[in-house]
Design a protein around this motif. Sequence first.
Motif, PDB file in Angstrom:
ATOM      1  N   PRO A 472     -17.498 -33.833 -44.555  1.00 61.97           N
ATOM      2  CA  PRO A 472     -17.992 -32.463 -44.665  1.00 61.97           C
ATOM      3  C   PRO A 472     -17.015 -31.548 -45.397  1.00 61.97           C
ATOM      4  N   ALA A 473     -15.716 -31.803 -45.235  1.00 62.11           N
ATOM      5  CA  ALA A 473     -14.710 -30.951 -45.870  1.00 62.11           C
ATOM      6  C   ALA A 473     -14.841 -30.987 -47.387  1.00 62.11           C
ATOM      7  N   PHE A 474     -15.105 -32.159 -47.954  1.00 61.88           N
ATOM      8  CA  PHE A 474     -15.288 -32.264 -49.405  1.00 61.88           C
ATOM      9  C   PHE A 474     -16.474 -31.421 -49.853  1.00 61.88           C
ATOM     10  N   ALA A 475     -17.543 -31.435 -49.056  1.00 61.38           N
ATOM     11  CA  ALA A 475     -18.732 -30.657 -49.429  1.00 61.38           C
ATOM     12  C   ALA A 475     -18.441 -29.161 -49.370  1.00 61.38           C
ATOM     13  N   TYR A 476     -17.890 -28.695 -48.260  1.00 62.69           N
ATOM     14  CA  TYR A 476     -17.727 -27.257 -48.071  1.00 62.69           C
ATOM     15  C   TYR A 476     -16.625 -26.666 -48.939  1.00 62.69           C
ATOM     16  N   MET A 477     -15.556 -27.418 -49.172  1.00 62.98           N
ATOM     17  CA  MET A 477     -14.490 -26.888 -50.030  1.00 62.98           C
ATOM     18  C   MET A 477     -14.876 -26.926 -51.511  1.00 62.98           C
ATOM     19  N   SER A 478     -15.900 -27.698 -51.875  1.00 61.31           N
ATOM     20  CA  SER A 478     -16.352 -27.715 -53.273  1.00 61.31           C
ATOM     21  C   SER A 478     -17.251 -26.531 -53.583  1.00 61.31           C
ATOM     22  N   MET A 479     -17.673 -25.805 -52.538  1.00 67.85           N
ATOM     23  CA  MET A 479     -18.670 -24.754 -52.712  1.00 67.85           C
ATOM     24  C   MET A 479     -18.070 -23.371 -52.544  1.00 67.85           C
ATOM     25  N   ALA A 480     -18.682 -22.410 -53.226  1.00 62.87           N
ATOM     26  CA  ALA A 480     -18.437 -20.985 -52.995  1.00 62.87           C
ATOM     27  C   ALA A 480     -19.817 -20.365 -52.824  1.00 62.87           C
ATOM     28  N   GLY A 481     -20.167 -20.067 -51.585  1.00 63.69           N
ATOM     29  CA  GLY A 481     -21.539 -19.658 -51.332  1.00 63.69           C
ATOM     30  C   GLY A 481     -22.464 -20.840 -51.565  1.00 63.69           C
ATOM     31  N   ASP A 482     -23.461 -20.659 -52.409  1.00 63.28           N
ATOM     32  CA  ASP A 482     -24.395 -21.745 -52.728  1.00 63.28           C
ATOM     33  C   ASP A 482     -24.099 -22.392 -54.074  1.00 63.28           C
ATOM     34  N   SER A 483     -22.998 -22.012 -54.701  1.00 62.78           N
ATOM     35  CA  SER A 483     -22.662 -22.570 -56.012  1.00 62.78           C
ATOM     36  C   SER A 483     -21.443 -23.479 -55.906  1.00 62.78           C
ATOM     37  N   ILE A 484     -21.241 -24.289 -56.934  1.00 59.84           N
ATOM     38  CA  ILE A 484     -20.119 -25.227 -56.967  1.00 59.84           C
ATOM     39  C   ILE A 484     -18.880 -24.525 -57.491  1.00 59.84           C
ATOM     40  N   ARG A 485     -17.816 -24.532 -56.712  1.00 59.51           N
ATOM     41  CA  ARG A 485     -16.549 -23.950 -57.122  1.00 59.51           C
ATOM     42  C   ARG A 485     -15.656 -24.998 -57.774  1.00 59.51           C
ATOM     43  N   ASP A 486     -15.662 -26.222 -57.226  1.00 55.25           N
ATOM     44  CA  ASP A 486     -14.764 -27.267 -57.694  1.00 55.25           C
ATOM     45  C   ASP A 486     -15.562 -28.527 -57.984  1.00 55.25           C
ATOM     46  N   PRO A 487     -15.933 -28.753 -59.258  1.00 59.81           N
ATOM     47  CA  PRO A 487     -16.756 -29.916 -59.610  1.00 59.81           C
ATOM     48  C   PRO A 487     -16.098 -31.247 -59.231  1.00 59.81           C
ATOM     49  N   GLU A 488     -14.766 -31.309 -59.290  1.00 58.22           N
ATOM     50  CA  GLU A 488     -14.083 -32.557 -58.944  1.00 58.22           C
ATOM     51  C   GLU A 488     -14.297 -32.908 -57.470  1.00 58.22           C
ATOM     52  N   LEU A 489     -14.156 -31.902 -56.596  1.00 59.38           N
ATOM     53  CA  LEU A 489     -14.397 -32.154 -55.174  1.00 59.38           C
ATOM     54  C   LEU A 489     -15.854 -32.532 -54.932  1.00 59.38           C
ATOM     55  N   ALA A 490     -16.765 -31.867 -55.643  1.00 63.97           N
ATOM     56  CA  ALA A 490     -18.190 -32.176 -55.491  1.00 63.97           C
ATOM     57  C   ALA A 490     -18.471 -33.621 -55.903  1.00 63.97           C
ATOM     58  N   SER A 491     -17.841 -34.053 -56.987  1.00 64.16           N
ATOM     59  CA  SER A 491     -18.025 -35.439 -57.440  1.00 64.16           C
ATOM     60  C   SER A 491     -17.437 -36.431 -56.436  1.00 64.16           C
ATOM     61  N   LEU A 492     -16.290 -36.077 -55.876  1.00 62.22           N
ATOM     62  CA  LEU A 492     -15.688 -36.941 -54.856  1.00 62.22           C
ATOM     63  C   LEU A 492     -16.593 -37.050 -53.640  1.00 62.22           C
ATOM     64  N   TYR A 493     -17.177 -35.926 -53.247  1.00 61.14           N
ATOM     65  CA  TYR A 493     -18.101 -35.959 -52.114  1.00 61.14           C
ATOM     66  C   TYR A 493     -19.276 -36.890 -52.405  1.00 61.14           C
ATOM     67  N   ASN A 494     -19.885 -36.743 -53.582  1.00 52.60           N
ATOM     68  CA  ASN A 494     -21.024 -37.595 -53.933  1.00 52.60           C
ATOM     69  C   ASN A 494     -20.634 -39.070 -53.971  1.00 52.60           C
ATOM     70  N   TYR A 495     -19.427 -39.342 -54.476  1.00 50.86           N
ATOM     71  CA  TYR A 495     -18.950 -40.730 -54.551  1.00 50.86           C
ATOM     72  C   TYR A 495     -18.761 -41.311 -53.150  1.00 50.86           C
ATOM     73  N   ILE A 496     -18.092 -40.555 -52.290  1.00 54.02           N
ATOM     74  CA  ILE A 496     -17.835 -41.042 -50.930  1.00 54.02           C
ATOM     75  C   ILE A 496     -19.149 -41.237 -50.189  1.00 54.02           C
ATOM     76  N   TYR A 497     -20.089 -40.336 -50.418  1.00 56.97           N
ATOM     77  CA  TYR A 497     -21.391 -40.430 -49.750  1.00 56.97           C
ATOM     78  C   TYR A 497     -22.096 -41.730 -50.133  1.00 56.97           C
ATOM     79  N   THR A 498     -22.002 -42.107 -51.390  1.00 53.39           N
ATOM     80  CA  THR A 498     -22.719 -43.302 -51.853  1.00 53.39           C
ATOM     81  C   THR A 498     -22.101 -44.591 -51.330  1.00 53.39           C
ATOM     82  N   ILE A 499     -20.811 -44.595 -51.028  1.00 47.09           N
ATOM     83  CA  ILE A 499     -20.167 -45.833 -50.580  1.00 47.09           C
ATOM     84  C   ILE A 499     -19.953 -45.876 -49.067  1.00 47.09           C
ATOM     85  N   ALA A 500     -20.196 -44.769 -48.376  1.00 43.83           N
ATOM     86  CA  ALA A 500     -19.969 -44.727 -46.927  1.00 43.83           C
ATOM     87  C   ALA A 500     -21.071 -45.473 -46.195  1.00 43.83           C
TER      88      ALA A 500
END
Length: 521
Positions: A472-500
């Motif tokens: 969850p931390a990767f998801a919430y720290m990648s966001m600012a409100g409803d938009s993406i603040r940090d694309p790298e963190l967002a990509s890491l979240y998506n990657y971890i989600y797919t392999i978890a």
Amino acid sequence: MPYPGGIPEMYEPSFYARDRFGGIKIWLYQKKPTSGQLVFQAGSSLATAKHAPKYRFSVNLDFTGWRTVWVCFEEDARVPGYKGSDDLQALVILPKNVTQDEGKLFIDHLTLLNFVSNKRSSDLQFENKKRNLRSADGYEILKPFKAYNSAVFNSPVNITDLAAESRRITERLEFLILGDQSSDWKQRNTGIENLMQGKLKAARNTYDQLKIKSVNGTVNGVPLFAIRDEHPAAAGQVFDNVAQTLLFPLAVDYRINKSTSSKEQLLAALDYFLDQGWASGSAIGTVDHVIRLTPIATAIFLMRDELKAQNKLKPQLDMLIWHTRMGSLLELDATRGENSDKVRGGAMVKLITILLMEDGARKQQLLEQFQQYMDYVASFSPGYSDTFKPDYSIYHHRGTYLNAYGTNALNTMALIHWLLEGTQYAMSTVSTHNLTAALKQQAAIAYGVQIHYGVSGRFPLSNSSIDGHSMPAFAYMSMAGDSIRDPELASLYNYIYTIAKPEEINKMLLPRSLIPALMVR
């Protein structure tokens, strides 16, 4: 009675001289608080116990429900200048300054012991005099309570602004817990609905096992004990374990499914906890390792309107102020970091407790102190103390520990960062940077989600964390409100989600999408 101990407490007596052995544990119950004290005196005969005791201690009687006192005779009760026999044959109990003409006090589970643990805690009923073998008692609870009660909250406050900010954080927290009532959880196909059905069933079974009943306004049930109490009753259960299984599922089942039975059971259970001694001013013998406060805090948060309507919110709020050590916010120790346990198990509970307060100077000042506290715990810690180091590794138990504890704390920090963002109590930009960098570092250290056994602390075979504990931390720290603040963190979240694994994804979903799954009943 010999000291059976626990794990690792079974070895504790070996650290003490034999002359400090010997003591007593006592449980007391009364329906109404009483002025004065109950005095216990021990001696070599009935006469000496009454008039020239070797040991004496007093218990304050201004409480309702159950309380327990742990006393080490030599440290806590020795009478100064005593000269006489060391043979103890008699114990007398005497009222002192008790003005009431009538009333009943019950004494139960009185246990004479060869050894009383040093993890006993002072509270409003009895303040011990134990020797600290370490630099400080990490679970000390009476001192911060006194600091809180002596604090002056009188800063100017704009009630309108405070109410708006508080409401904004509260609404985010409700969303974090209950979700948005959408059905997109079904698309994940993780089996979370079965998991949640199991949790609700376990909660109902636990409620039945507790045999909670109310007779003439008094709630009763099987006895509950502290998690580190080595001498529970045979039929007793542990506060923390019961709370974790029972309270939260009932709360969300009521809030989402409008289950009347869950509401009634939960309100009865909260009354029962107070009566059993899980109350303000009560250390239940020891608060050692009382860490898992989130289940009861979130249940109270979700039931706040119902509790307030029945004039039952205040004692629950007072209990949270006590158990969260709210006074510790008022004086932060910059010479050491905050223990990860207190962050993962207590930070969100502190915020919930403050949000439950009435709008006013106290609430505003505590929100400001909480903001400073969160910046403090998200900063670099000196020496071997928890949590972050300049290379963004995570410490706990005085060493690198990347599969638990600190990563749980990191997740809690990220969720609170999201809750406070955009408000006047938002965490600093330095904290934002530290949390973001720490998450990226955990992903860089891992191979997929696996980490080296050498940084897995005392659970070397549980060598993953970012999938189940930090996702969850990767998801919430990648966001600012409803938009993406940090694309790298967002990509890491998506990657971890797919392999978890699905069960790890369910750990992430539980805090937010918890009970839409229960709606399939």
